[in-house]
Design a protein around this motif. Structure first.
Motif, PDB file in Angstrom:
ATOM      1  N   LEU A  83      13.414   8.519  -4.987  1.00  0.00           N
ATOM      2  CA  LEU A  83      12.658   9.771  -4.970  1.00  0.00           C
ATOM      3  C   LEU A  83      11.303   9.577  -4.288  1.00  0.00           C
ATOM      4  N   VAL A  84      10.613   8.515  -4.634  1.00  0.00           N
ATOM      5  CA  VAL A  84       9.303   8.240  -4.032  1.00  0.00           C
ATOM      6  C   VAL A  84       9.446   7.963  -2.541  1.00  0.00           C
ATOM      7  N   ALA A  85      10.487   7.242  -2.153  1.00  0.00           N
ATOM      8  CA  ALA A  85      10.697   6.955  -0.728  1.00  0.00           C
ATOM      9  C   ALA A  85      10.962   8.239   0.057  1.00  0.00           C
ATOM     10  N   THR A  86      11.754   9.134  -0.512  1.00  0.00           N
ATOM     11  CA  THR A  86      12.042  10.405   0.158  1.00  0.00           C
ATOM     12  C   THR A  86      10.775  11.236   0.328  1.00  0.00           C
ATOM     13  N   ILE A  87       9.990  11.333  -0.730  1.00  0.00           N
ATOM     14  CA  ILE A  87       8.728  12.083  -0.662  1.00  0.00           C
ATOM     15  C   ILE A  87       7.808  11.480   0.396  1.00  0.00           C
ATOM     16  N   GLU A  88       7.740  10.160   0.421  1.00  0.00           N
ATOM     17  CA  GLU A  88       6.836   9.500   1.369  1.00  0.00           C
ATOM     18  C   GLU A  88       7.254   9.752   2.808  1.00  0.00           C
ATOM     19  N   VAL A  89       8.552   9.661   3.089  1.00  0.00           N
ATOM     20  CA  VAL A  89       9.031   9.874   4.453  1.00  0.00           C
ATOM     21  C   VAL A  89       8.739  11.294   4.913  1.00  0.00           C
ATOM     22  N   CYS A  93       6.426  13.424   3.717  1.00  0.00           N
ATOM     23  CA  CYS A  93       4.984  13.652   3.831  1.00  0.00           C
ATOM     24  C   CYS A  93       4.385  12.886   5.006  1.00  0.00           C
ATOM     25  N   ASP A  94       4.916  11.701   5.297  1.00  0.00           N
ATOM     26  CA  ASP A  94       4.432  10.972   6.469  1.00  0.00           C
ATOM     27  C   ASP A  94       4.699  11.761   7.747  1.00  0.00           C
ATOM     28  N   SER A  95       5.844  12.401   7.820  1.00  0.00           N
ATOM     29  CA  SER A  95       6.164  13.187   9.007  1.00  0.00           C
ATOM     30  C   SER A  95       5.224  14.373   9.177  1.00  0.00           C
ATOM     31  N   ILE A  96       4.604  14.801   8.092  1.00  0.00           N
ATOM     32  CA  ILE A  96       3.684  15.939   8.148  1.00  0.00           C
ATOM     33  C   ILE A  96       2.255  15.482   8.419  1.00  0.00           C
ATOM     34  N   PHE A  97       1.818  14.424   7.703  1.00  0.00           N
ATOM     35  CA  PHE A  97       0.416  14.038   7.733  1.00  0.00           C
ATOM     36  C   PHE A  97       0.104  12.866   8.661  1.00  0.00           C
ATOM     37  N   GLU A  98       1.134  12.185   9.176  1.00  0.00           N
ATOM     38  CA  GLU A  98       0.898  11.020  10.019  1.00  0.00           C
ATOM     39  C   GLU A  98       0.976  11.408  11.484  1.00  0.00           C
ATOM     40  N   ARG A  99       0.039  10.901  12.270  1.00  0.00           N
ATOM     41  CA  ARG A  99      -0.010  11.185  13.701  1.00  0.00           C
ATOM     42  C   ARG A  99      -0.051   9.871  14.481  1.00  0.00           C
ATOM     43  N   ILE A 100       0.530   9.898  15.699  1.00  0.00           N
ATOM     44  CA  ILE A 100       0.525   8.738  16.578  1.00  0.00           C
ATOM     45  C   ILE A 100      -0.342   9.036  17.782  1.00  0.00           C
ATOM     46  N   ASN A 101      -1.305   8.157  18.039  1.00  0.00           N
ATOM     47  CA  ASN A 101      -2.172   8.280  19.205  1.00  0.00           C
ATOM     48  C   ASN A 101      -1.414   7.791  20.435  1.00  0.00           C
ATOM     49  N   VAL A 102      -1.162   8.690  21.385  1.00  0.00           N
ATOM     50  CA  VAL A 102      -0.358   8.336  22.560  1.00  0.00           C
ATOM     51  C   VAL A 102      -1.091   7.379  23.487  1.00  0.00           C
ATOM     52  N   ASP A 103      -2.401   7.252  23.350  1.00  0.00           N
ATOM     53  CA  ASP A 103      -3.160   6.359  24.229  1.00  0.00           C
ATOM     54  C   ASP A 103      -2.980   4.899  23.865  1.00  0.00           C
ATOM     55  N   LEU A 105       1.231   6.847  -5.820  1.00  0.00           N
ATOM     56  CA  LEU A 105       2.625   7.189  -6.089  1.00  0.00           C
ATOM     57  C   LEU A 105       3.521   5.952  -6.030  1.00  0.00           C
ATOM     58  N   ALA A 106       3.348   5.151  -4.991  1.00  0.00           N
ATOM     59  CA  ALA A 106       4.172   3.943  -4.850  1.00  0.00           C
ATOM     60  C   ALA A 106       3.867   2.933  -5.950  1.00  0.00           C
ATOM     61  N   SER A 107       2.596   2.779  -6.313  1.00  0.00           N
ATOM     62  CA  SER A 107       2.223   1.830  -7.366  1.00  0.00           C
ATOM     63  C   SER A 107       2.810   2.238  -8.715  1.00  0.00           C
ATOM     64  N   ALA A 108       2.731   3.526  -9.039  1.00  0.00           N
ATOM     65  CA  ALA A 108       3.279   4.003 -10.307  1.00  0.00           C
ATOM     66  C   ALA A 108       4.795   3.820 -10.348  1.00  0.00           C
ATOM     67  N   ALA A 109       5.474   4.148  -9.239  1.00  0.00           N
ATOM     68  CA  ALA A 109       6.933   3.999  -9.195  1.00  0.00           C
ATOM     69  C   ALA A 109       7.339   2.538  -9.328  1.00  0.00           C
ATOM     70  N   THR A 165       0.804  -1.219   0.000  1.00  0.00           N
ATOM     71  CA  THR A 165       0.000   0.000   0.000  1.00  0.00           C
ATOM     72  C   THR A 165       0.836   1.267   0.000  1.00  0.00           C
ATOM     73  N   SER A 166       2.147   1.126   0.117  1.00  0.00           N
ATOM     74  CA  SER A 166       3.032   2.285   0.135  1.00  0.00           C
ATOM     75  C   SER A 166       4.443   1.826  -0.179  1.00  0.00           C
ATOM     76  N   SER A 167       5.324   2.793  -0.358  1.00  0.00           N
ATOM     77  CA  SER A 167       6.724   2.459  -0.608  1.00  0.00           C
ATOM     78  C   SER A 167       7.328   1.750   0.594  1.00  0.00           C
ATOM     79  N   ARG A 168       7.016   2.236   1.783  1.00  0.00           N
ATOM     80  CA  ARG A 168       7.520   1.601   3.006  1.00  0.00           C
ATOM     81  C   ARG A 168       7.013   0.174   3.113  1.00  0.00           C
TER      82      ARG A 168
END
Length: 442
Positions: free
Chosen positions: A379-385, A387-397, A414-418, A308-311
């Protein structure tokens, strides 16, 4: 349990134990550190909490960029140096040798006398890692690099000299099998004490035993159940059966598909995602012989087509090699803290390490092709990392991750096309081949 509600084809093709066992390895410790009362920092446990947070930062960095390290339920004692001891006995060694005998026999047949130093280096790699485990990276990194260079050089020269009359399929199978074995063993020298503790390799008996495995191996506190091997057999068998069915179907439409690059790229990805499970057979055989022992084998490939993603893709693709590259280049270059530097350079150096693959298989290094493949993926891996740092959140609970739905969809596209561009370029530019050759029509 949820898989029982799915149709049989889904279970066969998506029952990826390695991917299902990959956890967010540091979340338990992170929750402990975040939820601990602040006043505990005044007692000796505070130092422990600070140490745990440092471990979490390192774990989150590795997990964030395509981790392939399996963990089980006993996460709380994974960094301790003392475990419930079980060292392999002579019967275990004999069973491991029998499991490896078909592949080692073929290796000795093709490599002849040069197989002796090659096997010697393979068997000494993990004991050497245990010997150097507490030394600094300045000692471990050059030592591991020399081992990797020697093993790769011996193998490549052997293929060039002794595989002249073999087709590219036999060369590729031999090259990949030996490469996974090399990466699985040399990885521990780069990783040092932390990685050895993660896999619970804390004695020379375990080190030599792990060196006999053609993939990564983890010592566990519980006996590996028989149904794990059965699930692995169904998983691998389902993919290989799917490939042969696709081969029968594609032979009638392959010429039409090759007229459209998009369709050919999709067909290549589907076929490759099925075909790579051939290299899961040696670890599967090893796991079969180790049934009843407290060891767990990590298969080199997972269900890459369902990534589902490059990672997610890199957590399922060539796990020994991906992990080796991370410890060889990504972490020394700064890891996630310097993603703008570490990720591009890691993929660039990874591309250069594949020049010898094309040279051994088709007689051409194909520098441009490999640079295109890994340049796109990097390039795709760099973009993903980023953007993940911007849009991804961790629930502390509860430690769960949440991502904006639009970025989840964009990341998948993006990952599928790459991946499809890389697969098409790899087959045509790096291996000078085509879909005809991939499905065995030429």
């Amino acid at each position: 349990g949820s898989n029982l509600k799915q149709p049989l084809p889904y279970i066969l093709l998506n029952n990826d134990d390695e991917s299902n066992d990959i956890r967010h390895v540091g979340l338990t410790r992170a929750r402990q550190c975040i939820l601990e009362p602040m006043q505990q920092s005044s007692n000796p446990a505070g130092d422990c909490n600070q140490s745990h947070m440092m471990i979490q930062n390192n774990e989150d960095e590795e997990e964030h960029l395509y981790t392939n390290i399996e963990v089980d339920e006993e996460q709380d004692d994974r960094y301790q140096h003392h475990y419930e001891e079980w060292d392999p006995d002579i019967i275990a060694y004999l069973r491991a040798a029998v499991a490896m005998s078909p592949f080692v026999s073929y290796l000795c047949y093709k490599m002849q006398l040069i197989s002796l130093p090659y096997l010697g280096l393979q068997l000494l790699s993990i004991p050497l890692a245990l010997k150097l485990s507490d030394h600094s990276g300045w000692i471990r990194w050059p030592s591991a690099f020399v081992i990797v260079a020697l093993l790769g050089g011996i193998k490549t020269s052997c293929i060039l000299m002794n595989f002249g009359n073999d087709n590219i399929a036999m060369k590729g199978m031999f090259y990949a099998f030996t490469a996974f074995w090399e990466c699985s063993n040399a990885l521990y020298i780069f990783g040092g004490r932390d990685l050895l503790d993660r896999f619970r390799i804390n004695s020379y008996k375990r080190a030599f035993f792990a060196a006999l495995c053609p993939a990564q191996i983890k010592f566990t506190t519980q006996v590996c159940p028989r149904d794990r091997w059965v699930r692995g057999m169904l998983h691998i068998g389902g993919y290989l059966a799917t490939f042969f069915v696709l081969r029968l179907v594609l032979r009638y439409v392959v010429e039409t598909i090759e007229m459209y690059a998009v369709l050919e790229a999709e067909a290549i990805v589907i076929c490759v995602s099925c075909l790579v499970h051939i290299w899961n057979i040696p670890p599967l055989l090893y796991q079969m012989f180790m049934t009843g022992y407290r060891v767990q084998i990590i298969y080199p490939f997972g269900s890459i087509y369902f990534s589902t993603s490059s990672r997610d893709f890199w957590s399922k693709w060539s796990r020994p090699a991906s992990s080796l590259i991370r410890h060889m280049f990504y972490y020394p270059l700064g890891g996630r803290g310097r993603a703008f530097l570490s990720i591009p350079l890691m993929f660039l150096l990874n591309a250069s390490s594949h020049y010898s693959v094309s040279e051994a298989l088709v007689g051409d290094k194909s520098e441009v092709g490999w640079n295109m493949v890994f340049g796109t993926l990097g390039l795709v891996a760099t973009i993903e990392v980023y953007c993940d740092s911007i849009f991804e959140r961790i629930n502390v609970d509860d430690g769960t991750r949440s991502t904006n739905k639009w970025w989840t969809r964009a990341r998948f596209v993006l990952a599928s096309a790459a991946l499809r561009f890389a697969a098409y370029t790899l087959l045509h530019k790096c291996l000078n081949s085509s879909l005809h050759n991939l499905i065995g029509l030429q």
